[in-house]
Design a protein around this motif. Structure first.
Motif, mmCIF file in Angstrom:
data_model
loop_
_atom_site.group_PDB
_atom_site.id
_atom_site.type_symbol
_atom_site.label_atom_id
_atom_site.label_comp_id
_atom_site.label_asym_id
_atom_site.label_seq_id
_atom_site.Cartn_x
_atom_site.Cartn_y
_atom_site.Cartn_z
ATOM 1 N N VAL A 60 0.834 -1.214 0.000
ATOM 2 C CA VAL A 60 0.000 0.000 0.000
ATOM 3 C C VAL A 60 0.866 1.260 0.000
ATOM 4 O O VAL A 60 0.741 2.104 -0.903
ATOM 5 C CB VAL A 60 -0.990 -0.019 1.180
ATOM 6 C CG1 VAL A 60 -1.790 1.277 1.216
ATOM 7 C CG2 VAL A 60 -1.916 -1.221 1.085
ATOM 8 N N PRO A 61 1.764 1.456 0.994
ATOM 9 C CA PRO A 61 2.649 2.625 0.884
ATOM 10 C C PRO A 61 3.577 2.542 -0.324
ATOM 11 O O PRO A 61 4.003 3.572 -0.859
ATOM 12 C CB PRO A 61 3.440 2.602 2.202
ATOM 13 C CG PRO A 61 3.349 1.214 2.694
ATOM 14 C CD PRO A 61 2.004 0.718 2.255
ATOM 15 N N GLY A 62 3.872 1.317 -0.768
ATOM 16 C CA GLY A 62 4.715 1.168 -1.956
ATOM 17 C C GLY A 62 4.076 1.761 -3.191
ATOM 18 O O GLY A 62 4.741 2.428 -3.995
ATOM 19 N N VAL A 63 2.780 1.527 -3.367
ATOM 20 C CA VAL A 63 2.069 2.097 -4.514
ATOM 21 C C VAL A 63 2.081 3.620 -4.452
ATOM 22 O O VAL A 63 2.314 4.300 -5.458
ATOM 23 C CB VAL A 63 0.621 1.564 -4.568
ATOM 24 C CG1 VAL A 63 -0.200 2.331 -5.591
ATOM 25 C CG2 VAL A 63 0.612 0.079 -4.890
ATOM 26 N N VAL A 64 1.856 4.164 -3.251
ATOM 27 C CA VAL A 64 1.840 5.623 -3.097
ATOM 28 C C VAL A 64 3.202 6.211 -3.444
ATOM 29 O O VAL A 64 3.301 7.194 -4.201
ATOM 30 C CB VAL A 64 1.443 5.999 -1.651
ATOM 31 C CG1 VAL A 64 1.538 7.509 -1.453
ATOM 32 C CG2 VAL A 64 0.030 5.517 -1.351
ATOM 33 N N LEU A 65 4.277 5.631 -2.925
ATOM 34 C CA LEU A 65 5.618 6.150 -3.196
ATOM 35 C C LEU A 65 6.000 5.996 -4.665
ATOM 36 O O LEU A 65 6.660 6.868 -5.245
ATOM 37 C CB LEU A 65 6.640 5.428 -2.314
ATOM 38 C CG LEU A 65 6.555 5.717 -0.810
ATOM 39 C CD1 LEU A 65 7.533 4.840 -0.042
ATOM 40 C CD2 LEU A 65 6.856 7.188 -0.548
#
Length: 246
Positions: A60-65
């Protein structure tokens, strides 16, 4: 010092790619270290979950970054601090996303299962392709053309088309890793395209349907190949990503 490094070690324009690759690999290894510690119950790290008990995966944070770094890198009109920061964000995001590639593929929490090995394969393959690009390989072998050949559009299109056929045949024969690498290294795609297809691949089901000898040869070759390399490959994956649950 940075000027000398960019001029003598890295080709012009490839420094952001090197930074992104470094961030990608460091993030993957750091993430695997943390998840292995969580799995073993050691250290201060714990799984993140919401109040309703929903487990928040690091994809989830990977997609945002990845989105922030990717769009920021496209929008950046310089190669200075902005491009460097976007490369770092993109590399970190890509590392978090591909570490859970198997979860996205199967739409299930298969992180510590046999299917979870596909995440490690995706990371290794991505890193290998990026290293090839940094080493000077251009997609579809365009770097091998002389300036005169680059001006000849017909020759260029023919070169790309022929290699695309080899890559497509390799995919249909079930040789996915060689096909992906063959996009950058044409000889690899040619090698995969001329050899026998793997059993169960689309090419095998269609081309070997009425050719029992070819089917038998393909099955025997796949058996010997898997017997020789699968165990070594799994040990390598276990060292990098941890051993899956039984």
């Amino acid at each position: 010092m940075g000027h000398w490094f960019t001029r003598n070690i890295v080709e012009p324009g490839k420094l952001p790619l090197l930074i992104a690759l470094t961030s990608f690999l460091l993030t993957f290894f750091a993430t695997r270290t943390v998840t292995r510690m969580i799995r073993a119950g050691r250290g201060p790290f714990r799984n993140i979950s919401t109040g309703s008990g929903v487990h928040i995966h690091h994809v989830v944070p990977g997609v945002v970054l990845t989105l922030v770094g990717g769009f920021g890198g496209v929008a950046a009109d310089d190669r200075g601090a902005t491009a460097t920061a976007c490369a770092v964000l993109f590399g970190i995001g890509a590392g978090l996303v591909l570490d859970e590639f198997a979860l996205i593929l199967h739409l299930d929490d298969v992180y510590w299962t046999e299917q979870g090995r596909q995440s490690v394969e995706a990371v290794v393959l991505t890193a290998a392709l990026l290293m090839l690009v940094l080493a000077g390989f251009s997609p579809l072998g365009v770097d091998a053309l002389t300036p005169e050949e680059r001006q000849n559009r017909a020759g260029l299109v023919l070169t790309l088309a022929v290699n695309f056929v080899f890559v497509a045949v390799a995919f249909l024969k079930g040789k996915f890793r060689l096909a992906v690498i063959g996009v950058l290294v044409p000889f690899v795609a040619l090698f995969a395209a001329v050899r026998l297809a793997r059993p169960g691949s689309p090419w095998s089901r269609r081309a070997y349907r009425r050719r029992p000898r070819a089917r038998a040869r393909a099955g025997l070759r796949a058996y010997h190949h898997d017997r020789r390399w699968t165990r070594l490959s799994r040990r390598f994956q276990d060292v990098i990503g941890g051993t899956p649950d039984d």
